[in-house]
Design an enzyme around this catalytic site. Structure first.
Site, PDB file in Angstrom:
ATOM      1  N   SER A 175      43.510  18.619  37.160  1.00 26.13           N
ATOM      2  CA  SER A 175      44.229  19.371  38.182  1.00 26.13           C
ATOM      3  C   SER A 175      45.712  19.521  37.911  1.00 26.13           C
ATOM      4  CB  SER A 175      44.030  18.705  39.548  1.00 26.13           C
ATOM      5  OG  SER A 175      44.537  17.381  39.537  1.00 26.13           O
ATOM      6  N   HIS A 203      38.159  22.258  39.913  1.00 24.80           N
ATOM      7  CA  HIS A 203      39.029  23.354  39.477  1.00 24.80           C
ATOM      8  C   HIS A 203      38.364  24.276  38.458  1.00 24.80           C
ATOM      9  CE1 HIS A 203      42.566  21.702  41.564  1.00 24.80           C
ATOM     10  NE2 HIS A 203      42.016  20.536  41.277  1.00 24.80           N
ATOM     11  N   LYS A 235      38.735  25.691  47.015  1.00 26.94           N
ATOM     12  CA  LYS A 235      39.595  26.216  45.958  1.00 26.94           C
ATOM     13  C   LYS A 235      39.130  27.628  45.613  1.00 26.94           C
ATOM     14  CE  LYS A 235      41.020  21.648  44.438  1.00 26.94           C
ATOM     15  NZ  LYS A 235      40.428  20.876  45.537  1.00 26.94           N
TER      16      LYS A 235
END
Length: 391
Positions: A175, A203, A235
């Site tokens: 990240s 991610h 996300k």
């Protein structure tokens, strides 16, 4: 009694004090922070789905059917058919046998790691893993060994000298650095040494791999290669919550043992239905991912030409290495004065001496937005002379 005031003062003096911004309106590239309109390059909304019209419509349509709150834990009366439909969709989309819907990615990591390992076991964790993985390892009460970042050889040596139940945990995309774990090598090492591999693809999900299936799919790895896949939905998916996917026996085991799944109220079922829509957008979002990659490639070329030190990342996470805490804060503030929101990341989120600006891109950004960022970086590069940036 511990002197909390003194500790806060020390953080301020070291350039480590953090403050919260007040955001108003929807999450999108141009947002309002503390009453000021800013062009943001620090959100994890990688595909621009957090404010996508069809996701908003899906949520509005779902609310009259499901109500708002989850009202109970999954094992009492909170497991709604909407949750079940989302779990089936996530399992199919990721190529896994089964899936569980968690409230957050943090809770998923805490619950999975502490359920799958315990006293007498050993957990192997990449040195740059996310805080939620670190905390899950601690909570498990297993012995924890940290291997060199992305170093399959280091991991293999540790596994070879360790007996008993072994769990290996890694981020798929890291990240703060934006690099991708060597998952094919890690899977082979785990097979050779009888370790269970857990990948947190927070991610990578939605961004990497065919149809946005994530970093595990990018490497062509199956459920046998990576038995436990974790992903977040706040996300790239733009909604909320998280999931764990893998063999049915492991998902059943987590239902019985994962405390962060058992002892919490279920997520609002309407959010689960909105996420179903978001997964459709991800699956058919090839143009978004292509546009995103074009922004990343151009940024890397032009920021490097300006003399900024970038990290080796091909993902939407593009850190600018600065080093000094105060220098990172000064660069972030100078960019904000030019209407650009780019957050300075400092220890303990990153190692001491590795403060940086974490630039993140979204498919909702335009190339005109990128023009503004590049111009801002050009205007501010003088701030970093002597801070390890060649200008």
């Amino acid at each position: 009694m511990r002197d909390f005031t003194a500790e806060l003062k020390q953080r301020k003096q070291a350039g480590l004090y953090r403050t919260r911004r007040h955001i108003s309106g929807p999450q999108q590239p141009v947002l309002t922070a503390d009453g000021k309109r800013l062009l943001s390059f620090c959100s994890n909304d990688y595909l621009g789905l957090a404010n996508h019209p069809s996701n908003l419509e899906a949520l509005r349509d779902a609310l009259p059917k499901t109500g708002l709150g989850g009202a109970a834990s999954h094992l009492v009366c909170g497991h709604h058919e909407a949750h079940h439909l989302l779990e089936e969709r996530l399992a199919a989309f990721t190529g896994r046998s089964s899936a569980l819907f968690f409230s957050t990615g943090y809770m998923a990591n805490l619950g999975v790691i502490s359920a799958l390992a315990g006293r007498g076991d050993t957990v192997f964790s990449d040195r740059l893993n996310h805080a939620s993985i670190i905390d899950g390892c601690i909570l498990s009460r297993a012995k924890v060994r940290r291997y060199g970042h992305g170093d399959g050889g280091s991991l293999a040596a540790m596994l070879a000298e360790t007996s008993g139940h072994k769990l290996v945990v890694t981020d798929g995309v890291f990240s703060m650095d934006g690099d991708v774990a060597p998952l094919r090598e890690l899977a082979a090492v785990c097979r050779e040494h009888g370790a269970l591999l857990v990948v947190d693809d927070a991610h990578g999900f939605g961004v990497l791999g065919p149809r946005g299936q994530g970093s595990v799919a990018e490497f062509g790895l199956s459920e046998e290669d990576v038995p436990v896949l974790i992903g977040t939905l706040g996300k790239a998916a733009g909604t909320s919550g998280a999931f764990v996917a893998g063999p049915e026996v492991l998902m059943d085991y987590l239902v019985q043992k994962a405390r962060t799944y058992i002892y919490t109220t279920a997520m609002p079922p309407a959010l689960a239905l909105a996420t179903l829509n978001s997964i459709d957008l991800i699956e058919h979002g090839g143009e978004r991912r292509t546009h995103l990659q074009s922004l990343i490639a151009r940024f890397r070329q032009e920021a490097t030409a300006l003399g900024y030190t970038l990290m080796p990342s091909s993902t939407p996470i593009q850190p600018i290495m600065v080093g000094d805490n105060w220098a990172a804060l000064a660069l972030s503030q100078a960019l904000e004065e030019r209407g650009l929101l780019v957050t300075a990341i400092r220890p303990p989120t990153v190692p001491a001496g590795e403060a940086r600006l974490r630039v993140t891109f979204s498919a909702a950004h335009s190339h005109e937005d990128l023009d503004s960022l590049i111009q801002g970086l050009a205007d501010c590069r003088h701030l970093l002379v002597g801070e390890g940036v060649a200008v």
